[in-house]
Write a protein that holds these residues in place. Sequence first.
Motif, short mmCIF file in Angstrom:
data_model
loop_
_atom_site.label_atom_id
_atom_site.label_comp_id
_atom_site.label_asym_id
_atom_site.label_seq_id
_atom_site.Cartn_x
_atom_site.Cartn_y
_atom_site.Cartn_z
N VAL A 82 -1.19 1.59 9.46
CA VAL A 82 -2.54 1.71 9.15
C VAL A 82 -3.32 0.20 9.41
N SER B 219 5.83 -4.10 3.27
CA SER B 219 5.55 -3.36 4.27
C SER B 219 6.67 -2.81 5.14
N GLN B 220 6.62 -1.59 5.48
CA GLN B 220 7.46 -1.00 6.50
C GLN B 220 7.06 -1.37 7.84
N SER B 221 5.83 -1.49 8.01
CA SER B 221 5.47 -1.54 9.61
C SER B 221 5.17 -2.94 9.75
N GLU C 276 1.29 14.45 0.99
CA GLU C 276 0.82 13.88 2.52
C GLU C 276 1.51 14.86 3.25
N VAL D 110 5.56 9.93 9.73
CA VAL D 110 4.52 9.34 8.98
C VAL D 110 4.90 9.04 7.59
N ALA D 111 5.71 10.05 6.94
CA ALA D 111 6.22 9.96 5.47
C ALA D 111 7.20 8.88 5.43
N SER D 112 7.13 8.03 4.49
CA SER D 112 7.93 6.98 4.61
C SER D 112 9.03 7.14 3.57
N MET E 228 13.16 -1.06 0.59
CA MET E 228 12.24 -2.14 -0.07
C MET E 228 12.89 -2.17 -1.46
N LEU F 228 2.75 11.53 -4.00
CA LEU F 228 2.47 11.02 -2.66
C LEU F 228 3.16 11.74 -1.60
N LYS F 229 4.41 12.01 -1.52
CA LYS F 229 5.19 12.68 -0.38
C LYS F 229 4.85 14.22 -0.54
N CYS G 198 1.04 -1.27 0.05
CA CYS G 198 0.08 0.00 -0.10
C CYS G 198 0.96 1.43 -0.17
N GLY G 199 0.43 2.33 -0.54
CA GLY G 199 1.22 3.66 -0.47
C GLY G 199 2.46 3.49 -0.98
N THR G 200 3.45 3.88 -0.29
CA THR G 200 4.85 4.14 -0.72
C THR G 200 5.32 2.65 -0.93
N ALA G 201 4.84 1.58 -0.24
CA ALA G 201 5.35 0.19 -0.19
C ALA G 201 4.68 -0.45 -1.77
N THR H 123 0.04 -3.55 8.43
CA THR H 123 -0.89 -2.87 7.34
C THR H 123 -2.12 -4.04 7.33
#
Length: 615
Positions: A612, A354-356, A496, A405-407, A414, A492-493, A307-310, A359
Motif C-alpha cells: 500500500v 512492515s512485510q513489504s 479481507e 494479499v492476505a498476510s 514479525m 481482518l483476515k 499498518c493492518g496485520t503488521a 507501506t
Amino acid sequence: MCGIVATVGSSQATRILLDGLHRLEYRGYDSAGLAVIGPDGLQLHRKVGRVQELAGDVPEDLPGSIGIAHTRWATHGEVTEDNAHPHLDSSGRIAVVHNGIIENMAPLKARLEAEGVVFRSQTDSEVLVHLIGRIYRDPESPACGDPLAAMRSALRLVRGTWGIAVLFADHPGAIFTARNGSPLVVGLGDGQSYLASDPQALVPYTRRVVFLEDGDVARIDADGVQTTRMDGGAVDSAIETLDDTWGEGDRGDYPHLMLKEIHEQPEALERCLSGRIVPEGGTAKLGGLDLDARELGRISRIGLIGCGTAYYACQVGAELIEKLARVPAKAEIASEFRHRNPVIDPDALFFAVSQSGETADTMGAIREIQLKGGRVMGVVNVVGSSIARACGHGVYIHSGPEMAVASTKAFSNMVAALAVFTLMLARQRTLSAHEGRRYVEQLRAVPDLVRRYLANPGPIDTLVEWVTDPRTRMVLFLGRGGSAPVAAEGALKLMEVAYVPCIAYPAGEMKHGPIALLERDAPVIVIAPRDELRDKTLSNLQECKARGARVAIIHSDGDAIARHADLSIPVPETNPLFSPLLTVLPLQLLAYRTGLALGRDIDRPRNLAKSVTVE
Ligand code: M6R
C-alpha cells in the motif's frame, strides 16, 4: 500500490513487460496497460481487469524493444479503460505510467484545461503527462526537446508522490524515470536494462540493481542508468546485488498462495530464529540493530508502528516487551501516528514493522521520527525495501516471499522477531539467565508446535459453516491481553479474504457496547489460551452464551475451558507470551476456507493490493 515495469535493449519488450506485470500484479489488479515504441511509433494497449486480460489483447509478436507497463490500483477515477495507464500527452508521442498520488491535481488540471488541454481520463496521473508534454514542446522553454529537463520542470509544479516511467517517441532508445515517495529499482542486464516498482519483476532477468532515491530523475538505456537529482546534479548510484530471498513466489503444489504461505510458517519461523538465539546464555542477538549493552539499557520506551496485520503484530510485540523486559511499549497505527505531531523521546526506540517495506503510511511515520531526531529501526521482510533502507538498521524477519494479499507468515515472523528482540532486551534488564533459558527453549519449540497444529487443524469446517450460515450477519472475535490483537487479526483476515463483516474487541470491553449486536446463534470466536486472563475471558464468553450466541473457543490443548464451548479448537500449548503464534493459525485457516466456500478470489481479494504505497 500499482506496479510499474519498463525495459529497453534488444529483446522484444512486450514479453518482458507482461511477465513483469504478472509478477507485480499483487500491487494492484484493477486494470493493466503497456506502451511500446515500434516501427509504427508509440503503440498503446490497455485493459480493465487482470494482466491476463491485457496479455490476450497484445499481439504476441508486437515489435518494439522498448516499453513501459503498469498494473493499477485505482485512486483517482473508476476502474475503466480510459483510466488505465499508460496515459498519453496531447501529441500522442509521450506516454507515462505513474505510481503515487498528485495532491494538487485539481489546480494543475484546471490550469491545463484553461490552456486548452483535453483530458481523456479522471486520473491524477494524466496531469503529469500533459505537464511534461507542454514543457517538452514549448519552444520558449529552456527544457524544450530535453526529456529530463522537461520532467524536472514539470515535477517542480507537482505536490505528492510519484514513481514514473516515461516514453518519448522522439527518443526511442531510452526510458526516463523519476522517483519521489514511490519505489523504483533499475535492473542492469547484458545489453538490456529494466525498471520496476520492486525487484520481484526483475529476478528472472538480473540480480544487479540500482535503487532509485526520492528526488532522483534518471535516463535508462540498454547500457545502464544515468541518475541525476532534481537540480540536475549527477548521482553516482551504487549497484547492489539482490540476494536469494528474492525468489519466484509461485504456488507450488498448493491451490492458492495463501494456503501455501500458511503452511510455510514452521520453516519461516525456523529461519527467523536461526542464528539469533543464544541458548546457553538464555538470550538472543540481533546484529542488524547495532545496539550495545549500554544502549539497550538506556532505552526509555519502545514504539512499534505498522499498518493492518503488521500493526497487530506490533500490539503483540508491545505486550511481549512490556511483560518480559519491563520497558514501556506501545503499538501505534502508522497513518495516525505521523499526523498527530507525536512527541519523540530521544531515549525511545521505535520499530517500523512492515512485510513489504514499502507501506507509505509507515514510511511517513519513519520520516516524522527521524525529523524529530528519534531513532527508528525496521522490522521488515523485503530485503533492500524502502523502509529497510530508510531505517538503516533493523531486523529482517526472513519469511521468504509473501505474495498473497492476505498476510499470514509475515505476521508470525514479525511476532517471532519481536520476541527475539524482547529476550535480548529482557536479559539486559530484568531477566535471569535461568529464566531466559526457559523462554529460549519455549520459543525454539514453537515452529514444531505450528507444524503439529497445521497437520491436524481441528474442526475449522464447522466454523466455516457457522460463518457462512445465511442467518449470520457478522462475526464477533474476542480476546484479552496478547490475544486481543490475535482476535483483531482473525477479523481482518476474514473480512479481507471472505468479505464477511467482523468485529474484534478486547473481551472485557464487549459488554460496553458490541454485546447489543448478539443474536441467537450469532458466531462468537473467543481466543483464550491458558494464561492469567483465561478466567476473565471465560466470564465474557458466558455473557455471550447467555444471549444465545454460539461460541467457538481457540484454546490450549487439554484445557478444561473446552467444556464451555459450542465448538472447541485446541492448539498446542506454549508459553502464554508466545501463544499468538499458535492461536492465529485456526483464524488464518478459517479465513482461507471461508473465502473458498464463498467463491472469493483468495489471493487477490477485491479492492486490495499487497503493497500500500499511497497514504
Ligand atoms: O507490507 P506491510 O506489512 O507494511 O503491509 C501492511 C498492511 O497493508 C497489510 O498487513 C494488510 O493489512 C494485509 N493485507 C493484511 O492481510
